[in-house]
Design a protein around this motif. Sequence first.
Motif, PDB file in Angstrom:
ATOM      1  N   LEU A   5       0.817  -1.204   0.000  1.00  0.00           N
ATOM      2  CA  LEU A   5       0.000   0.000   0.000  1.00  0.00           C
ATOM      3  C   LEU A   5       0.855   1.260   0.000  1.00  0.00           C
ATOM      4  CD1 LEU A   5      -2.888  -1.028   2.415  1.00  0.00           C
ATOM      5  CD2 LEU A   5      -2.968  -0.819  -0.074  1.00  0.00           C
ATOM      6  N   THR A   6       1.965   1.243   0.701  1.00  0.00           N
ATOM      7  CA  THR A   6       2.882   2.384   0.702  1.00  0.00           C
ATOM      8  C   THR A   6       3.463   2.601  -0.693  1.00  0.00           C
ATOM      9  OG1 THR A   6       3.431   1.981   3.007  1.00  0.00           O
ATOM     10  CG2 THR A   6       4.961   3.346   1.755  1.00  0.00           C
ATOM     11  N   ALA A   7       3.816   1.525  -1.377  1.00  0.00           N
ATOM     12  CA  ALA A   7       4.352   1.634  -2.735  1.00  0.00           C
ATOM     13  C   ALA A   7       3.301   2.200  -3.682  1.00  0.00           C
ATOM     14  CB  ALA A   7       4.835   0.270  -3.228  1.00  0.00           C
ATOM     15  N   PHE A   8       2.050   1.776  -3.557  1.00  0.00           N
ATOM     16  CA  PHE A   8       0.987   2.324  -4.396  1.00  0.00           C
ATOM     17  C   PHE A   8       0.783   3.806  -4.135  1.00  0.00           C
ATOM     18  CE2 PHE A   8      -0.964  -2.100  -4.713  1.00  0.00           C
ATOM     19  CZ  PHE A   8      -0.530  -2.276  -6.014  1.00  0.00           C
ATOM     20  N   GLN A   9       0.823   4.207  -2.891  1.00  0.00           N
ATOM     21  CA  GLN A   9       0.624   5.611  -2.529  1.00  0.00           C
ATOM     22  C   GLN A   9       1.708   6.490  -3.155  1.00  0.00           C
ATOM     23  OE1 GLN A   9      -1.949   6.902  -0.953  1.00  0.00           O
ATOM     24  NE2 GLN A   9      -1.159   8.968  -0.960  1.00  0.00           N
ATOM     25  N   ASP A  10       2.926   6.007  -3.194  1.00  0.00           N
ATOM     26  CA  ASP A  10       4.024   6.766  -3.770  1.00  0.00           C
ATOM     27  C   ASP A  10       3.870   6.946  -5.277  1.00  0.00           C
ATOM     28  OD1 ASP A  10       5.181   7.046  -1.308  1.00  0.00           O
ATOM     29  OD2 ASP A  10       6.638   5.423  -1.598  1.00  0.00           O
ATOM     30  N   ASN A  11       3.176   6.025  -5.952  1.00  0.00           N
ATOM     31  CA  ASN A  11       3.039   6.075  -7.399  1.00  0.00           C
ATOM     32  C   ASN A  11       1.740   6.711  -7.867  1.00  0.00           C
ATOM     33  OD1 ASN A  11       5.520   4.875  -7.970  1.00  0.00           O
ATOM     34  ND2 ASN A  11       4.677   2.844  -7.604  1.00  0.00           N
ATOM     35  N   LEU A  12       0.877   7.121  -6.968  1.00  0.00           N
ATOM     36  CA  LEU A  12      -0.368   7.757  -7.366  1.00  0.00           C
ATOM     37  C   LEU A  12      -0.109   9.166  -7.875  1.00  0.00           C
ATOM     38  CD1 LEU A  12      -2.897   6.813  -4.542  1.00  0.00           C
ATOM     39  CD2 LEU A  12      -2.847   5.974  -6.872  1.00  0.00           C
ATOM     40  N   VAL A  13      -0.794   9.524  -8.949  1.00  0.00           N
ATOM     41  CA  VAL A  13      -0.711  10.877  -9.487  1.00  0.00           C
ATOM     42  C   VAL A  13      -2.139  11.413  -9.473  1.00  0.00           C
ATOM     43  CG1 VAL A  13      -0.120  12.280 -11.475  1.00  0.00           C
ATOM     44  CG2 VAL A  13       1.229  10.265 -10.954  1.00  0.00           C
ATOM     45  N   PHE A  14      -2.389  12.448  -8.682  1.00  0.00           N
ATOM     46  CA  PHE A  14      -3.724  12.982  -8.535  1.00  0.00           C
ATOM     47  C   PHE A  14      -4.021  14.021  -9.612  1.00  0.00           C
ATOM     48  CE2 PHE A  14      -2.529  11.523  -4.309  1.00  0.00           C
ATOM     49  CZ  PHE A  14      -3.603  10.716  -4.024  1.00  0.00           C
ATOM     50  N   PHE A  15      -5.294  14.145  -9.965  1.00  0.00           N
ATOM     51  CA  PHE A  15      -5.740  15.102 -10.976  1.00  0.00           C
ATOM     52  C   PHE A  15      -6.313  16.341 -10.291  1.00  0.00           C
ATOM     53  CE2 PHE A  15      -9.120  17.035 -13.373  1.00  0.00           C
ATOM     54  CZ  PHE A  15      -8.499  17.291 -14.574  1.00  0.00           C
ATOM     55  N   TYR A  16      -5.937  17.511 -10.785  1.00  0.00           N
ATOM     56  CA  TYR A  16      -6.445  18.778 -10.270  1.00  0.00           C
ATOM     57  C   TYR A  16      -6.842  19.685 -11.423  1.00  0.00           C
ATOM     58  CZ  TYR A  16      -4.354  17.539  -5.780  1.00  0.00           C
ATOM     59  OH  TYR A  16      -4.029  16.908  -4.602  1.00  0.00           O
ATOM     60  N   SER A  17      -7.860  20.470 -11.199  1.00  0.00           N
ATOM     61  CA  SER A  17      -8.212  21.529 -12.146  1.00  0.00           C
ATOM     62  C   SER A  17      -7.514  22.803 -11.675  1.00  0.00           C
ATOM     63  CB  SER A  17      -9.738  21.726 -12.167  1.00  0.00           C
ATOM     64  OG  SER A  17     -10.170  22.290 -10.952  1.00  0.00           O
ATOM     65  N   PRO A  18      -7.412  23.825 -12.528  1.00  0.00           N
ATOM     66  CA  PRO A  18      -6.800  25.081 -12.078  1.00  0.00           C
ATOM     67  C   PRO A  18      -7.492  25.676 -10.842  1.00  0.00           C
ATOM     68  CG  PRO A  18      -6.871  25.034 -14.448  1.00  0.00           C
ATOM     69  CD  PRO A  18      -7.638  23.827 -13.969  1.00  0.00           C
ATOM     70  N   LYS A  75      -6.571  25.210  -3.110  1.00  0.00           N
ATOM     71  CA  LYS A  75      -5.890  24.347  -2.141  1.00  0.00           C
ATOM     72  C   LYS A  75      -4.387  24.587  -2.069  1.00  0.00           C
ATOM     73  CE  LYS A  75      -9.261  20.740  -2.959  1.00  0.00           C
ATOM     74  NZ  LYS A  75      -9.525  19.474  -3.590  1.00  0.00           N
ATOM     75  N   GLY A  76      -3.792  24.927  -3.188  1.00  0.00           N
ATOM     76  CA  GLY A  76      -2.339  25.049  -3.231  1.00  0.00           C
ATOM     77  C   GLY A  76      -1.693  23.667  -3.224  1.00  0.00           C
ATOM     78  N   LEU A  77      -0.476  23.589  -3.700  1.00  0.00           N
ATOM     79  CA  LEU A  77       0.251  22.323  -3.757  1.00  0.00           C
ATOM     80  C   LEU A  77       1.668  22.523  -3.258  1.00  0.00           C
ATOM     81  CD1 LEU A  77      -0.705  21.043  -7.329  1.00  0.00           C
ATOM     82  CD2 LEU A  77      -1.606  20.233  -5.167  1.00  0.00           C
ATOM     83  N   ALA A  78       2.231  21.465  -2.730  1.00  0.00           N
ATOM     84  CA  ALA A  78       3.651  21.496  -2.348  1.00  0.00           C
ATOM     85  C   ALA A  78       4.481  21.502  -3.627  1.00  0.00           C
ATOM     86  CB  ALA A  78       3.986  20.276  -1.499  1.00  0.00           C
ATOM     87  N   PRO A  79       5.602  22.226  -3.663  1.00  0.00           N
ATOM     88  CA  PRO A  79       6.399  22.314  -4.885  1.00  0.00           C
ATOM     89  C   PRO A  79       6.902  20.975  -5.420  1.00  0.00           C
ATOM     90  CG  PRO A  79       7.072  24.007  -3.343  1.00  0.00           C
ATOM     91  CD  PRO A  79       6.100  23.128  -2.628  1.00  0.00           C
ATOM     92  N   ASP A  80       7.068  19.989  -4.575  1.00  0.00           N
ATOM     93  CA  ASP A  80       7.587  18.712  -5.055  1.00  0.00           C
ATOM     94  C   ASP A  80       6.497  17.659  -5.281  1.00  0.00           C
ATOM     95  OD1 ASP A  80       6.945  18.457  -2.397  1.00  0.00           O
ATOM     96  OD2 ASP A  80       8.675  17.225  -1.887  1.00  0.00           O
TER      97      ASP A  80
END
Length: 152
Positions: A26-39, A45-50
């Motif tokens: 589950l930790t490995a899956f969490q690291d590989n998830l890429v979330f979708f955001y609209s502008p 919400k803002g995002l962390a730079p990394d």
Amino acid sequence: MTRKRRRLQIAVLGMLSLGTATALALTAFQDNLVFFYSPTDITEKGLAPDQYVRIGGLVEEGSVQQLEGNHVAFRVTDLANAIPVTYTGILPDLFREGQGVVAQGSIGEDGTTFVAREVLARHDENYMPTEVAEALKASGEWRPESGQPPPR
């Protein structure tokens, strides 16, 4: 040690091993998830730079700028908010202003510009990524093209 106690220890050890393996997976899956955001999501919400994410929307009319080399700057909008995007590389042939686009990358060091590592354009005139269409519909700006059903 009795036979019953030994069986219990083996069963507990097996359950502990299974739990550890599940936690690691589950930790490995969490690291590989890429979330979708609209502008709008990014603005609110803002995002962390990394943080590696996907943004999607429409390429804002009049915003595409060819910079030196293979550098391109443009703005992605959901018709409520827009976010500037920079990309280094060759854009897809179907990339153009007013069309749907999904960009994968992260917020730059300045905290406002999205630095794309990959840009995906819709592949024909009747396709828009589901996430983009849903974000446009939620903002009240959904304008379906002829023959295109609304997102489900």
